[in-house]
Design a protein around this motif. Structure first.
Motif, mmCIF file in Angstrom:
data_model
loop_
_atom_site.group_PDB
_atom_site.id
_atom_site.type_symbol
_atom_site.label_atom_id
_atom_site.label_comp_id
_atom_site.label_asym_id
_atom_site.label_seq_id
_atom_site.Cartn_x
_atom_site.Cartn_y
_atom_site.Cartn_z
ATOM 1 N N ILE B 161 -9.074 21.982 46.062
ATOM 2 C CA ILE B 161 -8.201 22.943 46.732
ATOM 3 C C ILE B 161 -8.372 22.887 48.246
ATOM 4 O O ILE B 161 -7.424 23.034 49.001
ATOM 5 C CB ILE B 161 -8.490 24.369 46.203
ATOM 6 N N GLN B 162 -9.600 22.618 48.680
ATOM 7 C CA GLN B 162 -9.862 22.627 50.114
ATOM 8 C C GLN B 162 -9.366 21.367 50.812
ATOM 9 O O GLN B 162 -8.821 21.433 51.903
ATOM 10 C CB GLN B 162 -11.380 22.787 50.339
ATOM 11 N N TYR B 163 -9.526 20.208 50.178
ATOM 12 C CA TYR B 163 -9.361 18.968 50.934
ATOM 13 C C TYR B 163 -8.211 18.054 50.522
ATOM 14 O O TYR B 163 -7.797 17.224 51.308
ATOM 15 C CB TYR B 163 -10.669 18.169 50.916
ATOM 16 N N THR B 164 -7.705 18.152 49.298
ATOM 17 C CA THR B 164 -6.655 17.210 48.931
ATOM 18 C C THR B 164 -5.289 17.731 49.365
ATOM 19 O O THR B 164 -5.113 18.927 49.614
ATOM 20 C CB THR B 164 -6.602 16.975 47.407
ATOM 21 N N LYS B 165 -4.340 16.808 49.471
ATOM 22 C CA LYS B 165 -2.978 17.171 49.842
ATOM 23 C C LYS B 165 -2.387 18.177 48.859
ATOM 24 O O LYS B 165 -1.762 19.155 49.239
ATOM 25 C CB LYS B 165 -2.099 15.906 49.810
ATOM 26 N N THR B 166 -2.615 17.892 47.548
ATOM 27 C CA THR B 166 -2.093 18.805 46.526
ATOM 28 C C THR B 166 -2.748 20.176 46.636
ATOM 29 O O THR B 166 -2.085 21.205 46.523
ATOM 30 C CB THR B 166 -2.340 18.203 45.127
ATOM 31 N N GLY B 167 -4.065 20.193 46.874
ATOM 32 C CA GLY B 167 -4.780 21.453 47.016
ATOM 33 C C GLY B 167 -4.274 22.261 48.203
ATOM 34 O O GLY B 167 -4.077 23.477 48.112
ATOM 35 N N LYS B 168 -4.044 21.571 49.312
ATOM 36 C CA LYS B 168 -3.513 22.260 50.498
ATOM 37 C C LYS B 168 -2.107 22.787 50.223
ATOM 38 O O LYS B 168 -1.747 23.875 50.676
ATOM 39 C CB LYS B 168 -3.497 21.315 51.702
ATOM 40 N N SER B 169 -1.329 22.008 49.472
ATOM 41 C CA SER B 169 0.017 22.473 49.117
ATOM 42 C C SER B 169 -0.066 23.742 48.278
ATOM 43 O O SER B 169 0.735 24.662 48.439
ATOM 44 C CB SER B 169 0.771 21.405 48.318
ATOM 45 N N MET B 170 -1.069 23.781 47.389
ATOM 46 C CA MET B 170 -1.238 24.971 46.550
ATOM 47 C C MET B 170 -1.535 26.185 47.416
ATOM 48 O O MET B 170 -0.963 27.264 47.231
ATOM 49 C CB MET B 170 -2.383 24.751 45.544
ATOM 50 N N ARG B 171 -2.427 26.002 48.384
ATOM 51 C CA ARG B 171 -2.758 27.126 49.267
ATOM 52 C C ARG B 171 -1.539 27.551 50.084
ATOM 53 O O ARG B 171 -1.298 28.740 50.292
ATOM 54 C CB ARG B 171 -3.903 26.735 50.209
ATOM 55 N N ALA B 172 -0.780 26.564 50.557
ATOM 56 C CA ALA B 172 0.400 26.880 51.367
ATOM 57 C C ALA B 172 1.402 27.707 50.559
ATOM 58 O O ALA B 172 1.934 28.706 51.049
ATOM 59 C CB ALA B 172 1.051 25.594 51.873
ATOM 60 N N ILE B 173 1.631 27.309 49.309
ATOM 61 C CA ILE B 173 2.578 28.051 48.470
ATOM 62 C C ILE B 173 2.067 29.463 48.213
ATOM 63 O O ILE B 173 2.833 30.424 48.261
ATOM 64 C CB ILE B 173 2.819 27.314 47.132
ATOM 65 N N ALA B 174 0.755 29.599 47.967
ATOM 66 C CA ALA B 174 0.197 30.928 47.707
ATOM 67 C C ALA B 174 0.378 31.841 48.926
ATOM 68 O O ALA B 174 0.596 33.038 48.781
ATOM 69 C CB ALA B 174 -1.282 30.817 47.344
ATOM 70 N N GLN B 175 0.309 31.263 50.127
ATOM 71 C CA GLN B 175 0.414 32.093 51.331
ATOM 72 C C GLN B 175 1.857 32.373 51.738
ATOM 73 O O GLN B 175 2.158 33.442 52.263
ATOM 74 C CB GLN B 175 -0.326 31.421 52.497
ATOM 75 N N ASP B 176 2.739 31.425 51.541
ATOM 76 C CA ASP B 176 4.149 31.633 51.894
ATOM 77 C C ASP B 176 4.983 30.541 51.224
ATOM 78 O O ASP B 176 5.044 29.414 51.692
ATOM 79 C CB ASP B 176 4.358 31.592 53.411
ATOM 80 N N ARG B 177 5.618 30.929 50.124
ATOM 81 C CA ARG B 177 6.336 29.948 49.331
ATOM 82 C C ARG B 177 7.550 29.382 50.064
ATOM 83 O O ARG B 177 7.788 28.173 50.043
ATOM 84 C CB ARG B 177 6.776 30.605 48.024
ATOM 85 N N THR B 178 8.320 30.246 50.741
ATOM 86 C CA THR B 178 9.505 29.749 51.443
ATOM 87 C C THR B 178 9.109 28.778 52.549
ATOM 88 O O THR B 178 9.739 27.721 52.716
ATOM 89 C CB THR B 178 10.306 30.928 52.031
ATOM 90 N N ALA B 179 8.043 29.126 53.286
ATOM 91 C CA ALA B 179 7.583 28.214 54.342
ATOM 92 C C ALA B 179 7.185 26.871 53.733
ATOM 93 O O ALA B 179 7.423 25.817 54.324
ATOM 94 C CB ALA B 179 6.412 28.829 55.093
ATOM 95 N N ALA B 180 6.597 26.896 52.542
ATOM 96 C CA ALA B 180 6.190 25.657 51.879
ATOM 97 C C ALA B 180 7.409 24.811 51.517
ATOM 98 O O ALA B 180 7.427 23.599 51.705
ATOM 99 C CB ALA B 180 5.370 25.973 50.632
ATOM 100 N N GLU B 181 8.453 25.484 51.008
ATOM 101 C CA GLU B 181 9.683 24.753 50.676
ATOM 102 C C GLU B 181 10.289 24.135 51.926
ATOM 103 O O GLU B 181 10.715 22.980 51.920
ATOM 104 C CB GLU B 181 10.706 25.712 50.040
ATOM 105 N N LEU B 182 10.311 24.919 53.011
ATOM 106 C CA LEU B 182 10.908 24.428 54.255
ATOM 107 C C LEU B 182 10.125 23.266 54.848
ATOM 108 O O LEU B 182 10.665 22.435 55.563
ATOM 109 C CB LEU B 182 11.010 25.564 55.282
ATOM 110 N N ALA B 183 8.815 23.219 54.561
ATOM 111 C CA ALA B 183 8.001 22.132 55.104
ATOM 112 C C ALA B 183 8.156 20.854 54.289
ATOM 113 O O ALA B 183 7.655 19.808 54.666
ATOM 114 C CB ALA B 183 6.536 22.554 55.139
ATOM 115 N N GLY B 184 8.834 20.943 53.147
ATOM 116 C CA GLY B 184 9.058 19.739 52.351
ATOM 117 C C GLY B 184 8.073 19.567 51.205
ATOM 118 O O GLY B 184 7.949 18.487 50.639
#
Lengths: 235, 289
Positions: B161-184
């Protein structure tokens, strides 16, 4: 035409927020949408990014239709958005925020190149690279949000209210950044409540009222238009 | 004598707590990232345990390979369940996922009852014969290796969760899903991965419990409820808080079982939760989401 939106309709449940909105943008230009709260500006932007599905109408971008595509496909096609309210991920570092902005880029070399570019364009972000984004000031968060949106290397950048809540001196800085982005070859669509700022830098402008385009023209012409001056510039 | 019982029960409680941590972390991931309450999580644990059971008994695979098989099998099934059952209601109010997953829980538990019958079965790890005593405290090689594996899995998850791309994506979605979608970020892919990880962790825990105790079709519900207590106490999305709360629940259950009465062991965590809600309503980690 680089971006051609035709008869776009969209809404939330039974409430229709956009009525047959048609907008065009030429490559390398700054196009602005002005309008009061609730005019449908952000709804329009979310439709362009694919986060909201339009109920009808077409969006043609760089030679292909993008309405109906998933958001990540639209980012990969070269359209990215810096949303209203900045929406940085508060519990991730500045660097992580930027890296995530480049997630659609396959080549890690390109991502690190763009990261270096972001840090040289926004020195304050380089200083704060390992700080949590939530600890930045409003202006710094706006810089981060713009830099994040640029990480995917967009051909078209959507900026939703980038001046909102910022001190006038920071707004000036944002204006400089927008011009620089345009000069770098990226087309910009700018949504603003600060109509004076938007019209001053826009090549072309649209006025949106309750989901309808009511007026359009060159930015400099609208600045002189009586109804625009009365409604949006307060003079 | 009292001291020995205390130390023995403490050790057992820590092992149990580590297993609860695996289960609760998966539940917490789903809650944080999909904003979905998965009441069928205990059935993921039960199905994982059955996969582990059949892969040792029918296929004759070694215990640790069976854990991996259970993780892979339940991971895949978790991703399928996400796609078919939960995807259509993502973003809807929480009550939707609560009702839907409760139905799924009942359906899966009864399907297992129909297919496998209610008899308790034990997974033979082949490691329970090896044991050692330190000052009267009894420890089998099975329990020791389960403890080690739990720690390894939790560390792997944190790293992921801390270091992989997928893990970071998971954290990003948990914090702001729309921002995650907009970031691609491909949000739908991350949803599948989250369910797969969550299912795999529950399956590992189920197989471990199946070796230490039993595998039964109705083993899920109590674990689901305890997991909800754990993530409520630990704070949703707070890995450290969840681990701490899980070990606390494990200890309460084990010490309560050893000193008060074993018959009420499932009640102690709930009593603890009620006490904490009254005495410390802000939660153990203080804040959270």
């Amino acid at each position: 035409m680089f971006l051609k939106v035709q008869d776009l309709c969209a809404g939330y449940g039974r409430i229709q927020a956009l009525h047959n909105v048609s907008i065009e943008a030429e490559k390398g230009s700054i196009v602005t949408l002005i309008g009061s709260n609730g005019a449908g500006k952000s709804t329009f932007m979310m439709c362009l990014s694919g986060v909201l599905r339009p109920t009808s109408g077409t969006i043609e971008f760089d030679g292909r239709f993008i309405h109906g595509l998933h958001p990540e496909k639209i980012v990969a096609a070269g359209l990215s958005q810096c949303p209203e309210g900045r929406r940085v991920w508060p519990k991730m570092t500045v660097k992580e925020n930027l890296e995530m902005g480049g997630i659609s880029v396959k080549d890690p070399g390109v991502v690190s190149e763009r990261l270096d570019m972001a840090f040289s364009n926004f020195p304050i972000l380089a200083e704060r690279r390992n700080q949590l984004a939530g600890s930045l000031s409003g202006g710094e968060q706006q810089m981060l949000a713009i830099a994040r949106a640029l990480m995917s290397g967009p051909k078209l950048l959507l900026l939703d209210e980038p001046s909102l809540g910022l001190a006038p001196i920071i707004v000036e800085k944002v204006v400089e950044i927008i011009k620089k982005i345009r000069d770098g070859g990226t087309t910009v669509i700018l949504v603003e409540q600060n109509a004076f700022m938007a019209l001053s830098i826009a090549d072309y402008a649209y006025v949106l009222e309750t989901g309808h385009v009511v007026l359009s023209g060159k930015g400099s012409d609208l600045l002189k238009d009586d109804s625009v001056r009365k409604s949006y510039l307060g003079v | 004598m009292m001291l020995t019982v205390f130390l023995q029960q403490t050790l057992n409680g820590i092992i149990l707590g580590c297993i609860y941590a695996l289960i609760a972390l998966g539940l917490s991931l789903i809650f944080g990232i999909l904003e979905t309450a998965n009441f069928a999580h205990g059935e993921f644990y039960m199905i994982g345990a059955f996969i582990g059971f059949f892969s040792t008994s029918l296929l004759g695979l070694p215990f640790f390979i069976s854990i991996l098989v259970a993780m892979a099998g339940m991971g895949l099934l978790g991703a399928v369940i996400e796609r078919v059952v939960f995807r259509p209601i993502v973003g809807k109010p929480l009550i939707n996922s609560m009702l839907l997953s409760f139905g799924l829980s009942t359906a899966l538990a009864n399907l297992a009852l129909f297919l496998f019958k209610p008899d308790p079965r034990k997974i033979e790890s082949g490691l329970s014969e090896f044991h050692f005593d330190v000052c009267g405290i009894f420890m089998t090689a099975e329990r020791l290796s389960i403890l080690v594996l739990c720690v390894v899995l939790v560390c792997l998850l944190s790293w992921f969760i801390q270091y992989t791309k997928t893990g970071k994506s998971m954290r990003a979605i948990a914090q702001d899903r729309t921002a995650a979608e907009l970031a691609g970020i491909n949000v739908r892919r991350i949803y599948s991965v989250t369910f797969a990880i969550s299912g795999a962790l529950a399956a590992a825990a189920g197989t471990m419990v199946g070796a230490m105790f039993y595998v039964q079709p109705d083993m899920g519900l109590a674990v689901t409820l305890k997991s909800f207590i754990i993530i409520t106490l630990g704070g949703i999305g707070q890995i450290k808080g969840v681990i701490f709360a899980a070990i606390l629940i494990g200890l309460v259950e084990s010490l309560g079982g050893g000193f008060i009465s074993y018959a009420y062991k499932d009640a102690y965590p709930f009593i603890l939760m009620l006490l904490l809600f009254i005495l410390k309503p802000e939660g153990l980690a203080g804040g959270g989401k």
